[in-house]
Enzyme design. Structure first.
Site, PDB file in Angstrom:
ATOM      1  N   GLU A  77       0.876  -1.222  -0.165  1.00 42.35           N
ATOM      2  CA  GLU A  77       0.038   0.080  -0.046  1.00 42.35           C
ATOM      3  C   GLU A  77       0.644   1.300  -0.075  1.00 42.35           C
ATOM      4  O   GLU A  77       0.238   2.224   0.212  1.00 42.35           O
ATOM      5  CB  GLU A  77      -0.961   0.154   1.277  1.00 42.35           C
ATOM      6  CG  GLU A  77      -2.048  -1.239   1.365  1.00 42.35           C
ATOM      7  CD  GLU A  77      -2.865  -1.115   0.119  1.00 42.35           C
ATOM      8  OE1 GLU A  77      -2.688  -0.481  -0.670  1.00 42.35           O
ATOM      9  OE2 GLU A  77      -3.954  -2.153   0.320  1.00 42.35           O
ATOM     10  N   HIS A  96      -2.777   2.336   8.253  1.00 44.02           N
ATOM     11  CA  HIS A  96      -3.650   1.504   7.701  1.00 44.02           C
ATOM     12  C   HIS A  96      -4.310  -0.090   8.423  1.00 44.02           C
ATOM     13  O   HIS A  96      -3.066  -0.574   8.524  1.00 44.02           O
ATOM     14  CB  HIS A  96      -3.506   1.037   6.089  1.00 44.02           C
ATOM     15  CG  HIS A  96      -4.142   0.110   5.559  1.00 44.02           C
ATOM     16  ND1 HIS A  96      -5.672   0.369   5.264  1.00 44.02           N
ATOM     17  CD2 HIS A  96      -3.804  -1.156   5.006  1.00 44.02           C
ATOM     18  CE1 HIS A  96      -6.015  -1.055   4.751  1.00 44.02           C
ATOM     19  NE2 HIS A  96      -4.943  -1.848   4.208  1.00 44.02           N
ATOM     20  N   HIS A  98      -6.994  -3.239   9.379  1.00 41.44           N
ATOM     21  CA  HIS A  98      -8.608  -4.018   8.801  1.00 41.44           C
ATOM     22  C   HIS A  98      -9.262  -4.029  10.223  1.00 41.44           C
ATOM     23  O   HIS A  98      -9.621  -5.487  10.400  1.00 41.44           O
ATOM     24  CB  HIS A  98      -8.197  -5.347   8.186  1.00 41.44           C
ATOM     25  CG  HIS A  98      -7.576  -5.124   6.809  1.00 41.44           C
ATOM     26  ND1 HIS A  98      -7.436  -6.083   6.069  1.00 41.44           N
ATOM     27  CD2 HIS A  98      -7.014  -4.117   6.088  1.00 41.44           C
ATOM     28  CE1 HIS A  98      -6.646  -6.111   5.092  1.00 41.44           C
ATOM     29  NE2 HIS A  98      -6.437  -4.723   4.956  1.00 41.44           N
ATOM     30  N   TYR A 117     -20.574  12.779  19.078  1.00 45.96           N
ATOM     31  CA  TYR A 117     -19.974  14.021  18.771  1.00 45.96           C
ATOM     32  C   TYR A 117     -18.377  13.713  18.473  1.00 45.96           C
ATOM     33  O   TYR A 117     -17.816  14.475  17.861  1.00 45.96           O
ATOM     34  CB  TYR A 117     -20.160  14.943  19.997  1.00 45.96           C
ATOM     35  CG  TYR A 117     -19.130  14.735  21.255  1.00 45.96           C
ATOM     36  CD1 TYR A 117     -17.768  14.970  21.202  1.00 45.96           C
ATOM     37  CD2 TYR A 117     -19.802  14.054  22.239  1.00 45.96           C
ATOM     38  CE1 TYR A 117     -17.138  14.582  22.110  1.00 45.96           C
ATOM     39  CE2 TYR A 117     -18.860  13.852  23.474  1.00 45.96           C
ATOM     40  CZ  TYR A 117     -17.561  14.151  23.466  1.00 45.96           C
ATOM     41  OH  TYR A 117     -16.603  14.062  24.531  1.00 45.96           O
ATOM     42  N   HIS A 159     -12.416  -3.645   2.493  1.00 39.66           N
ATOM     43  CA  HIS A 159     -11.044  -3.604   2.770  1.00 39.66           C
ATOM     44  C   HIS A 159     -10.780  -3.353   4.394  1.00 39.66           C
ATOM     45  O   HIS A 159     -10.347  -3.954   5.055  1.00 39.66           O
ATOM     46  CB  HIS A 159     -10.351  -2.645   1.943  1.00 39.66           C
ATOM     47  CG  HIS A 159      -8.841  -2.514   1.941  1.00 39.66           C
ATOM     48  ND1 HIS A 159      -8.189  -2.518   0.758  1.00 39.66           N
ATOM     49  CD2 HIS A 159      -8.091  -3.090   2.776  1.00 39.66           C
ATOM     50  CE1 HIS A 159      -6.930  -2.431   1.223  1.00 39.66           C
ATOM     51  NE2 HIS A 159      -6.648  -2.898   2.167  1.00 39.66           N
ATOM     52  N   TYR A 212      -7.685  19.246  20.992  1.00 41.11           N
ATOM     53  CA  TYR A 212      -7.819  17.886  21.937  1.00 41.11           C
ATOM     54  C   TYR A 212      -7.119  16.875  21.412  1.00 41.11           C
ATOM     55  O   TYR A 212      -7.162  16.471  20.335  1.00 41.11           O
ATOM     56  CB  TYR A 212      -9.401  17.597  21.958  1.00 41.11           C
ATOM     57  CG  TYR A 212      -9.593  16.506  23.149  1.00 41.11           C
ATOM     58  CD1 TYR A 212      -9.639  16.738  24.471  1.00 41.11           C
ATOM     59  CD2 TYR A 212      -9.673  15.051  22.704  1.00 41.11           C
ATOM     60  CE1 TYR A 212      -9.759  15.358  25.311  1.00 41.11           C
ATOM     61  CE2 TYR A 212     -10.028  14.210  23.520  1.00 41.11           C
ATOM     62  CZ  TYR A 212     -10.035  14.405  24.753  1.00 41.11           C
ATOM     63  OH  TYR A 212     -10.125  13.127  25.664  1.00 41.11           O
TER      64      TYR A 212
HETATM   65  P1  13P Z   1       1.280  -5.213   3.147  1.00 41.28           P
HETATM   66  O1  13P Z   1       1.634  -6.409   3.979  1.00 41.28           O
HETATM   67  O2  13P Z   1       1.880  -5.075   1.964  1.00 41.28           O
HETATM   68  O3  13P Z   1       1.728  -3.877   3.763  1.00 41.28           O
HETATM   69  O4  13P Z   1      -0.203  -5.314   2.835  1.00 41.28           O
HETATM   70  C1  13P Z   1      -1.135  -5.675   3.841  1.00 41.28           C
HETATM   71  C2  13P Z   1      -2.560  -5.142   3.335  1.00 41.28           C
HETATM   72  O5  13P Z   1      -3.601  -5.349   4.143  1.00 41.28           O
HETATM   73  C3  13P Z   1      -2.601  -4.295   2.261  1.00 41.28           C
HETATM   74  O6  13P Z   1      -3.911  -3.806   2.289  1.00 41.28           O
END
Ligand code: 13P
Length: 217
Positions: A77, A96, A98, A117, A159, A212
């Site tokens: 990514e 990033h 999941h 809020y 995702h 904050y």
């Molecule tokens: P990487 O291991 O390449 O960082 O990817 C994990 C992933 O979930 C991509 O969305």
């Protein structure tokens, strides 16, 4: 913000944030990736390497033109990490992951409305959900940037999510708050359509809450 930590400290801070992200339940396995601005480029997690095996030398340095320097390939990514840091000079960290409830809402294509809020700490009255594009693609990066316009987080359809911060601590804090909002919204949806705060009520919180959760170090 000037970040005077050495490069090695920053590399270790990325690893520590990855370990915290998995220990907190926000992420599992190597599904997430984290980057931190460094000099003219960024430091980013390597692709598919278990976090508990990482040492500072495993973190990859990426030039803004996408050239990678390191013993492993950068996260798949890397495009959206690079593009976000390029487009948002005030932000220095991108996380990033999941997380289960964010990802559940993203699968259902549901942006998070102003039901609590705390939505305001993300910069506006909602958290958008970027349409689906395959992981690692330039298309996903473009859609994510659009969904992040004026916001510090977004969902990615089918995702997961992205949170951005001026440092790793802020990006992690926001990721955790986002997953909490997603869990609350998921709970509300079991009972019906939740009543929402108005645009003015969210703006009042934005005005009151400025600063904050931002440390001054
Ligand atoms: P990487 O291991 O390449 O960082 O990817 C994990 C992933 O979930 C991509 O969305």
């Amino acid at each position: 913000m000037l970040d005077n930590r050495t490069e090695t400290d920053k590399r270790q801070a990325i690893i520590d944030c990855c370990l915290k992200m998995n220990a907190s339940g926000l992420n599992q396995g190597t599904s997430g990736n984290i980057s931190l601005r460094h000099g003219d480029g960024l430091l980013i997690t390597p692709t598919s390497r278990p976090y508990d095996s990482l040492t500072p030398e495993d973190i990859v340095f990426l030039d803004m033109d996408g050239t990678a320097h390191g013993r492993w390939n950068p996260s798949s990514e890397w495009r959206f990490h690079r593009d976000i840091l390029q487009a948002r000079p005030d932000e220095n960290a991108v996380l990033h992951a999941h997380p289960t409830f964010c990802t559940t809402l993203s699968i259902m294509g549901k942006p998070i409305p102003p039901l609590h809020y705390m939505v305001a700490v993300f910069g506006g009255p909602d958290i958008r959900c970027a349409p689906y594009a395959i992981y690692g693609s330039a298309a996903l990066s473009r859609l994510a940037l659009e969904a992040l316009e004026g916001r510090k987080a977004c969902l990615l359809a089918h995702h997961g999510m992205i949170a951005v911060g001026r440092d790793l601590d802020q990006a992690f804090w926001l990721a955790d708050e986002l997953e909490t909002l997603a869990r609350q919204y998921h709970g509300c949806l079991q009972l019906g359509a939740p009543p929402l705060l108005s645009a003015q009520q969210i703006q009042d919180v934005i005005d009151k809450i400025a600063g904050y959760g931002l440390s001054d170090d």
